[in-house]
Scaffold this active site. Structure first.
Site, PDB file in Angstrom:
ATOM      1  N   ARG A  84       0.845  -1.194   0.000  1.00 34.06           N
ATOM      2  CA  ARG A  84       0.000   0.000   0.000  1.00 34.06           C
ATOM      3  C   ARG A  84       0.883   1.247   0.000  1.00 34.06           C
ATOM      4  NH1 ARG A  84      -2.064   1.062   4.366  1.00 34.06           N
ATOM      5  NH2 ARG A  84      -1.511  -0.736   5.641  1.00 34.06           N
ATOM      6  N   TYR A 224      -1.104  -3.552  -7.060  1.00 34.32           N
ATOM      7  CA  TYR A 224      -0.996  -4.267  -5.786  1.00 34.32           C
ATOM      8  C   TYR A 224      -2.332  -4.286  -5.048  1.00 34.32           C
ATOM      9  CZ  TYR A 224      -0.058  -5.124  -0.893  1.00 34.32           C
ATOM     10  OH  TYR A 224      -0.122  -5.615   0.385  1.00 34.32           O
ATOM     11  N   LYS A 233      -9.309  -2.158   1.554  1.00 42.62           N
ATOM     12  CA  LYS A 233      -9.207  -1.045   2.507  1.00 42.62           C
ATOM     13  C   LYS A 233      -9.983   0.189   2.036  1.00 42.62           C
ATOM     14  CE  LYS A 233      -6.046  -3.443   4.805  1.00 42.62           C
ATOM     15  NZ  LYS A 233      -6.362  -4.235   5.989  1.00 42.62           N
ATOM     16  N   HIS A 253     -11.067  -2.041  11.394  1.00 43.77           N
ATOM     17  CA  HIS A 253      -9.937  -2.898  11.015  1.00 43.77           C
ATOM     18  C   HIS A 253      -9.796  -3.978  12.088  1.00 43.77           C
ATOM     19  CE1 HIS A 253      -5.397  -3.070   9.846  1.00 43.77           C
ATOM     20  NE2 HIS A 253      -6.104  -3.897   9.099  1.00 43.77           N
ATOM     21  N   SER A 275      -0.259  -3.905  12.121  1.00 44.31           N
ATOM     22  CA  SER A 275       0.546  -4.920  11.447  1.00 44.31           C
ATOM     23  C   SER A 275       1.648  -5.419  12.376  1.00 44.31           C
ATOM     24  CB  SER A 275       1.158  -4.352  10.167  1.00 44.31           C
ATOM     25  OG  SER A 275       2.010  -3.265  10.474  1.00 44.31           O
ATOM     26  N   CYS A 277       1.495  -7.727  14.590  1.00 44.91           N
ATOM     27  CA  CYS A 277       1.038  -8.011  15.949  1.00 44.91           C
ATOM     28  C   CYS A 277       0.266  -9.334  16.045  1.00 44.91           C
ATOM     29  CB  CYS A 277       0.172  -6.876  16.475  1.00 44.91           C
ATOM     30  SG  CYS A 277       1.089  -5.344  16.773  1.00 44.91           S
ATOM     31  N   ASP A 302      -9.698  -9.672   9.327  1.00 43.51           N
ATOM     32  CA  ASP A 302      -9.160  -8.353   9.006  1.00 43.51           C
ATOM     33  C   ASP A 302     -10.140  -7.207   9.212  1.00 43.51           C
ATOM     34  OD1 ASP A 302      -7.080  -6.652   8.116  1.00 43.51           O
ATOM     35  OD2 ASP A 302      -7.894  -6.628   6.092  1.00 43.51           O
ATOM     36  N   ARG A 394       2.156 -12.036  -0.262  1.00 38.15           N
ATOM     37  CA  ARG A 394       0.766 -12.290   0.143  1.00 38.15           C
ATOM     38  C   ARG A 394       0.223 -13.595  -0.403  1.00 38.15           C
ATOM     39  NH1 ARG A 394      -1.811  -8.349   3.596  1.00 38.15           N
ATOM     40  NH2 ARG A 394      -0.300  -6.651   3.715  1.00 38.15           N
TER      41      ARG A 394
END
Length: 610
Positions: A84, A224, A233, A253, A275, A277, A302, A394
């Site tokens: 991103r 992407y 998002k 989120h 991210s 975590c 997510d 990914r």
């Protein structure tokens, strides 16, 4: 798939598309972007298979070994198009103050002029695909519909996995139903006779633009996922957060999981983590063997859309139908459910390929293969000094393949939420778990959440980045107003979920994690469940209610002493005095938009640690 060559800009919409405004919009964008043809996608398996076959022929996808990874593919992106682009992501509200200090803002009139020039002829030599999709189960009162126009077949295939992409969307819309218009181009038009490349994108022009007042999304220059899969998002968080504020719900989120104790009284928990975590790992948590009779199930890993119900509770859906997960670090040890999920029907992006046609990434196995083809298509060995897979590589996979998927995951009415968890990556200061004293205090905890950066993200270790509710890149309006919306919505329900703060990442003097994490996080989750049902004890502290050592279940975790627990649960006055000063930087930036209730909570905390 309806495919017809067009003369000029005829759109040849299928007969099931009765939405005149939608057809006019497609025609208008086609006139601007000037594609060679228009394809109206129907979301069928046959269409998906045909697209993937075409991408294999063009070099955009590599087909993996069908015996090792059935119906799966690998895409290798341009090295400049791997994540991103937050610095090129814009919230173009009519007034700058409505975007707030945490968003990039450009005057919408200026941005539209820029986009008009960028999109003029940007699809020459390419196909414009019309992608109808539902975020959430079709027909759900919590779900919403979008239509994405894109010139990327990779986006079309990925959107089929990530959303409910189907011709039935047009039937739901009828002649005049509402949808969020999404326009995307890789920004790489082809001249007559020009040969295409495997991953087209713009080298120097990238724009991911949101117009909150008109609910439009325009994306240019990137192929992407987070920039190009506009249901992800862009719609499900940035635009949906604006819709939620206007209509009285939350777009967050957050993962959603179900927890069933041996008694059978299942509850649902929604949790926000920045991210790095362990968000996906937690969403697919497998309880330790000693937790006999406990079950954890996955609604989503997510994003959560959360709406007040008639019974005074919050109900949540996962608006997505797939998982767009980070590969590195995922293994049978860290997330066995995820590894089983991606065993087939998966599109991998920027991972390495084994010599026998399978995939590999750092952390997948303890010992790397002797030889690979890396994410840039080059030969790789363990001693070459490069990463085999990109750190942000990914996998895109249907959520229904997750072994822990909850039987209610597609319930159009959603599932009732009993607790919210908020967690960051902190080596000190923040305890293992704390329950907020009340709703306003919980919102303050979530609003001031911070997470220490990793070298992979910034090149710097240990810098605390404020990430309120894990939403700082994703709120489509002023963050102060967003906090106010949380406070207001909490008052709209009579059975508010409890709010907890968690931190798995306290370290010792050698920088080693003290808490074992992964499946052992079940011990914290059990305490949360028991607090929701009134079965667990807690001790009051200035930042909330915390468990004593005896309040958690320790059976099966040998060697984790009370002394270790003290080190991960201690609330240190000096550390918190420093923490509050850092929190003030974010609060001050919000100025008059900071809700009075949060300013009051800050004053109370300041007095507690004086």
């Amino acid at each position: 798939m309806n495919q017809r060559h067009i003369a000029g800009i005829g759109i040849d919409a299928p007969s099931y598309v009765q939405h005149e405004a939608g057809k006019e919009w497609v025609a208008r964008i086609a006139a601007l972007t000037k594609p060679d043809r228009i394809v109206w996608c129907d979301g069928s398996q046959e269409e998906y298979d045909r697209l993937c076959d075409d991408m294999v022929k063009s070099g955009m996808l590599k087909r993996l070994n069908p015996k090792l990874r059935p119906n799966s593919f690998l895409a290798l992106s341009d090295p400049g198009d791997v994540a991103r682009t937050e610095d090129r992501t814009f919230i173009c509200s009519e007034h700058k103050e409505d975007a707030g200090p945490t968003n990039n803002w450009v005057d919408p009139r200026q941005m539209r002029a820029t986009l008009d020039k960028l999109f003029d002829g940007c699809m020459r030599g390419r196909t414009l695909y019309v992608v109808p999709f539902s975020m959430g189960p079709l027909g759900s009162h919590i779900a919403h519909i979008g239509v994405e126009l894109t010139d990327s077949p990779y986006v079309v295939a990925s959107m089929r996995i990530m959303t409910r992409m189907t011709r039935k969307v047009w039937e739901l819309l009828g002649k005049s139903g509402y949808f969020v218009p999404c326009v995307h181009s890789v920004g790489a038009p082809l001249a007559p006779g020009q040969k295409d490349i495997p991953w087209p994108c713009s080298k120097d022009q990238k724009y991911i633009v949101h117009f909150p007042e008109t609910k439009e999304i325009w994306s240019f220059g990137s192929g992407y996922g987070g920039n190009a899969l506009l249901g992800k998002k862009c719609f499900s968080l940035r635009i949906a957060s604006v819709m939620g504020r206007e209509q009285g719900w939350l777009a967050e989120h957050m993962l959603i999981l179900g927890v069933t104790p041996p008694s059978g009284e299942k509850i649902y928990v929604s949790a926000a983590f920045p991210s790095a975590c362990g968000k996906t790992n937690f969403a697919m948590l497998i309880p330790p063997a000693t937790f006999k009779g406990w079950k954890v199930s996955t609604i989503g890993e997510d994003i959560a859309w959360i709406k007040p119900g008639k019974d005074g509770r919050f109900y949540a859906i996962n608006p997505e139908s797939g998982v767009f997960g980070v590969a590195p670090g995922t293994s049978k040890k860290t997330n066995a459910n995820c590894m089983a999920m991606i065993s087939s029907n998966t599109i991998f992006t920027n991972v390495a390929m084994t010599l026998d046609g399978d995939v590999w990434w750092e952390g997948m196995t303890e010992t790397p293969p002797a030889k690979l083809i890396d994410w840039q298509g080059q030969e790789w060995t363990p001693t070459c000094g490069r990463k085999a897979a990109h750190p942000n590589s990914r996998f895109t996979v249907p959520a229904a393949q997750c072994p822990s998927i909850d039987p209610e995951w597609e319930n159009p009415d959603g599932v009732p939420i009993s607790a919210f968890l908020f967690g960051g990556r902190r080596s000190d200061t923040v305890p293992l778990v704390a329950e907020a004293l009340d709703w306003d205090t919980g919102v303050y905890m979530a609003a001031t959440m911070g997470s220490e950066t990793t070298a992979a993200a910034t090149g710097k270790l240990g810098v605390v980045r404020r990430d309120p509710m894990a939403m700082i890149p994703f709120v489509g309006y002023n963050m102060g107003d967003y906090f106010g919306h949380w406070l207001k919505l909490g008052r709209s329900v009579s059975k508010r979920p409890k709010i907890f703060c968690v931190n798995w990442f306290r370290t010792d003097e050698n920088g080693k994690f003290i808490w074992p994490g992964f499946g052992e996080n079940m011990r914290v989750l059990k305490w949360v469940v028991d607090r929701c049902s009134g079965k667990a004890r807690a001790t009051n502290t200035p930042i909330g209610r915390v468990p004593d050592f005896a309040d958690l279940e320790w059976h099966g975790l040998e060697g984790f002493s009370g002394e270790k627990y003290k080190r991960i649960s201690e609330i240190n006055r000096v550390e918190w005095q420093r923490e509050l000063k850092f929190q003030d930087e974010l609060l001050a930036a919000l100025g008059s938009r900071l809700p009075r209730e949060l300013a009051e909570r800050r004053e109370i905390l300041g007095r507690s640690f004086a």
